[in-house]
Motif scaffolding. Structure first.
Motif, PDB file in Angstrom:
ATOM      1  N   SER A   2       0.816  -1.221   0.000  1.00 24.30           N
ATOM      2  CA  SER A   2       0.000   0.000   0.000  1.00 24.30           C
ATOM      3  C   SER A   2       0.847   1.267   0.000  1.00 24.30           C
ATOM      4  O   SER A   2       0.585   2.191  -0.772  1.00 24.30           O
ATOM      5  CB  SER A   2      -0.922   0.022   1.221  1.00 24.30           C
ATOM      6  OG  SER A   2      -1.877  -0.989   1.139  1.00 24.30           O
ATOM      7  N   VAL A   3       1.866   1.319   0.868  1.00 25.97           N
ATOM      8  CA  VAL A   3       2.663   2.548   0.934  1.00 25.97           C
ATOM      9  C   VAL A   3       3.481   2.737  -0.343  1.00 25.97           C
ATOM     10  O   VAL A   3       3.676   3.870  -0.785  1.00 25.97           O
ATOM     11  CB  VAL A   3       3.563   2.623   2.201  1.00 25.97           C
ATOM     12  CG1 VAL A   3       2.718   2.586   3.463  1.00 25.97           C
ATOM     13  CG2 VAL A   3       4.649   1.589   2.214  1.00 25.97           C
ATOM     14  N   LEU A   4       3.917   1.644  -0.955  1.00 24.78           N
ATOM     15  CA  LEU A   4       4.679   1.785  -2.200  1.00 24.78           C
ATOM     16  C   LEU A   4       3.776   2.245  -3.353  1.00 24.78           C
ATOM     17  O   LEU A   4       4.198   3.043  -4.190  1.00 24.78           O
ATOM     18  CB  LEU A   4       5.380   0.470  -2.551  1.00 24.78           C
ATOM     19  CG  LEU A   4       6.568   0.119  -1.645  1.00 24.78           C
ATOM     20  CD1 LEU A   4       7.131  -1.247  -2.018  1.00 24.78           C
ATOM     21  CD2 LEU A   4       7.652   1.187  -1.705  1.00 24.78           C
ATOM     22  N   ARG A   5       2.548   1.777  -3.373  1.00 31.61           N
ATOM     23  CA  ARG A   5       1.614   2.259  -4.411  1.00 31.61           C
ATOM     24  C   ARG A   5       1.363   3.743  -4.236  1.00 31.61           C
ATOM     25  O   ARG A   5       1.330   4.494  -5.210  1.00 31.61           O
ATOM     26  CB  ARG A   5       0.300   1.494  -4.351  1.00 31.61           C
ATOM     27  CG  ARG A   5       0.377   0.137  -4.968  1.00 31.61           C
ATOM     28  CD  ARG A   5      -0.992  -0.458  -5.050  1.00 31.61           C
ATOM     29  NE  ARG A   5      -0.946  -1.837  -5.444  1.00 31.61           N
ATOM     30  CZ  ARG A   5      -2.029  -2.540  -5.708  1.00 31.61           C
ATOM     31  NH1 ARG A   5      -3.227  -1.999  -5.594  1.00 31.61           N
ATOM     32  NH2 ARG A   5      -1.928  -3.803  -6.073  1.00 31.61           N
ATOM     33  N   ARG A   6       1.179   4.174  -2.980  1.00 34.24           N
ATOM     34  CA  ARG A   6       0.960   5.610  -2.729  1.00 34.24           C
ATOM     35  C   ARG A   6       2.197   6.427  -3.105  1.00 34.24           C
ATOM     36  O   ARG A   6       2.091   7.614  -3.406  1.00 34.24           O
ATOM     37  CB  ARG A   6       0.580   5.848  -1.274  1.00 34.24           C
ATOM     38  CG  ARG A   6      -0.857   5.444  -0.971  1.00 34.24           C
ATOM     39  CD  ARG A   6      -1.365   6.001   0.338  1.00 34.24           C
ATOM     40  NE  ARG A   6      -0.730   5.428   1.498  1.00 34.24           N
ATOM     41  CZ  ARG A   6      -1.134   4.331   2.134  1.00 34.24           C
ATOM     42  NH1 ARG A   6      -2.202   3.690   1.709  1.00 34.24           N
ATOM     43  NH2 ARG A   6      -0.490   3.893   3.192  1.00 34.24           N
ATOM     44  N   ALA A   7       3.369   5.793  -3.084  1.00 36.91           N
ATOM     45  CA  ALA A   7       4.609   6.475  -3.472  1.00 36.91           C
ATOM     46  C   ALA A   7       4.812   6.454  -4.987  1.00 36.91           C
ATOM     47  O   ALA A   7       5.839   6.906  -5.481  1.00 36.91           O
ATOM     48  CB  ALA A   7       5.798   5.833  -2.767  1.00 36.91           C
ATOM     49  N   GLY A   8       3.852   5.909  -5.714  1.00 43.83           N
ATOM     50  CA  GLY A   8       3.918   5.927  -7.174  1.00 43.83           C
ATOM     51  C   GLY A   8       4.446   4.667  -7.817  1.00 43.83           C
ATOM     52  O   GLY A   8       4.632   4.625  -9.034  1.00 43.83           O
ATOM     53  N   CYS A   9       4.698   3.624  -7.042  1.00 43.14           N
ATOM     54  CA  CYS A   9       5.157   2.357  -7.621  1.00 43.14           C
ATOM     55  C   CYS A   9       3.961   1.610  -8.213  1.00 43.14           C
ATOM     56  O   CYS A   9       2.880   1.601  -7.611  1.00 43.14           O
ATOM     57  CB  CYS A   9       5.811   1.480  -6.555  1.00 43.14           C
ATOM     58  SG  CYS A   9       7.332   2.175  -5.882  1.00 43.14           S
TER      59      CYS A   9
END
Length: 187
Positions: free
Chosen positions: A103-110
């Motif tokens: 989740s946090v990586l998706r929010r970081a644009g990954c």
């Protein structure tokens, strides 16, 4: 920079796994210092700003430490080679931590992960023509179980290729933070 997020293994567990080296001929064994449990492969990052976003996102992870054990041998079939694995006992805490990392990586644009999460430690790679030998290897090592290890941090690794081998360099560790509230899975 080729990156992934993983649980680094304690030295004693790495040493135990290293004792399996050479237990099947024709295997390209992974060096013990590279043993880890991948939580999320990120891929190639060339933009410094994106790297800073990933670092900030991972610094926001929050969980309570939990114990985890490695258990059972397995095989993973691949396109170019197959792999010998030691599995990881799936626990709700591990699933929650991995989901939080995603989740946090998706929010970081990954972009979303391409593979379903299958926690394991890769011990070595072998030719698909050796599958019969690999099945016997799994049968000999299927009762393997490590002592529990405490999961208190995750590590951001960089994967480099050096002299035909991968070298994994820890770039940052993110420890559990008891003062931070748990991040909800969906915002």
């Amino acid at each position: 920079m080729r990156l992934f997020v993983a649980l680094d293994l304690p030295v004693d567990i790495r040493e135990t796994l290293a004792l399996m080296r050479g237990s099947m001929p024709g295997v390209q064994w992974v060096p013990a210092q590279n043993h880890h449990i991948t939580l999320r492969f990120i891929g190639e990052i060339t933009d410094r700003h994106r790297l800073e976003e990933i670092d900030l996102a991972l610094s926001r992870l929050a969980w309570k430490p939990f114990d985890l054990s490695l258990a059972q041998a397995d095989i993973r079939e691949g396109l170019n080679a197959d792999s010998l694995l030691i599995g990881v006992e799936r626990t709700p805490q591990l699933e929650t931590l991995q989901s939080q990392v995603e989740s946090v990586l998706r929010r970081a644009g990954c972009p979303p992960a391409k593979r379903r999460f299958q926690p394991a430690v890769t011990l070595g790679h072998f030719s698909s023509s050796q599958r019969a030998d690999a099945i016997q290897w799994v049968q000999r090592h299927n009762l393997f179980r490590s002592k529990p290890m405490s999961v208190e941090h995750v590590t951001l690794f960089e994967s480099l290729r050096s002299l035909g081998e991968h070298v994994y360099i820890p770039r940052a560790e993110y420890a559990w933070q008891p003062e931070m509230p748990l991040i909800p899975e969906e915002e």
